[in-house]
Motif scaffolding. Structure first.
Motif: not given
Length: 168
Positions: A43-44, A83, A86, A90, A113
């Motif tokens: 994810f990051p 996106s 995330n 988050s 997140g």
């Protein structure tokens, strides 16, 4: 989702994936913490799974016990999926109803997140989360697989995760 786990991530489950039924979508799947935390780095990293290595200065890299550790960065997810995920992981405002306004899942920074989990009958408490620079996974449980006195992922592992992330 089962097909994705087997084909994209080459995940090898302990039981046939069909046996997990719909609970698999909520995290009801047995997986070691290192593999789960490595998957969360997708994810990051914009949907790209990068090789994970553990080594100390002057020592060769250790072989890590994960289902998939690509030799080179590998695209797993497309940007729109990353996106959306995330955004979900988050969104602390949506979690207020479940976790409260003051929660150990809230960090002083906002670019992160987090996901918690509590296994059936409270045998495991886990939390995995990430920033752009770090992914941290925490698991609490008893080695003999006995319940841990109804400690949820947020209450148990979430407390340790919060403190580790604040230091990082």
């Amino acid at each position: 989702f089962s097909k994705f786990l087997e084909e994209q991530l080459t995940f090898e489950s302990r039981q046939p994936l069909e046996g997990y039924e719909l609970g698999i979508a909520l995290g009801g799947l047995e997986m070691d913490l290192l593999t789960l935390t490595h998957y969360f780095t997708l994810f990051p990293n914009g949907g790209i799974l990068k090789p994970l290595r553990a080594a100390s200065a002057g020592s060769p890299a250790l072989e890590l016990p994960m289902a998939m550790n690509p030799a080179a960065p590998e695209k797993i997810f497309d940007p729109p999926f990353v996106s959306l995920t995330n955004t979900i992981l988050s969104d602390r405002a949506t979690g207020v109803d479940q976790f409260g306004i003051k929660s150990n899942l809230n960090l002083t920074q906002s670019n992160y997140g987090v996901k918690t989990g509590t296994s059936y009958d409270f045998h495991d408490s886990w939390t995995v989360g990430f920033t752009a620079d770090f992914a941290v996974g925490v698991w609490l449980g008893n080695s003999d697989n006995t319940p841990i006195k109804q400690i949820s992922g947020q209450q148990g592992a979430g407390t340790i995760w919060h403190d580790a992330m604040e230091i990082l």
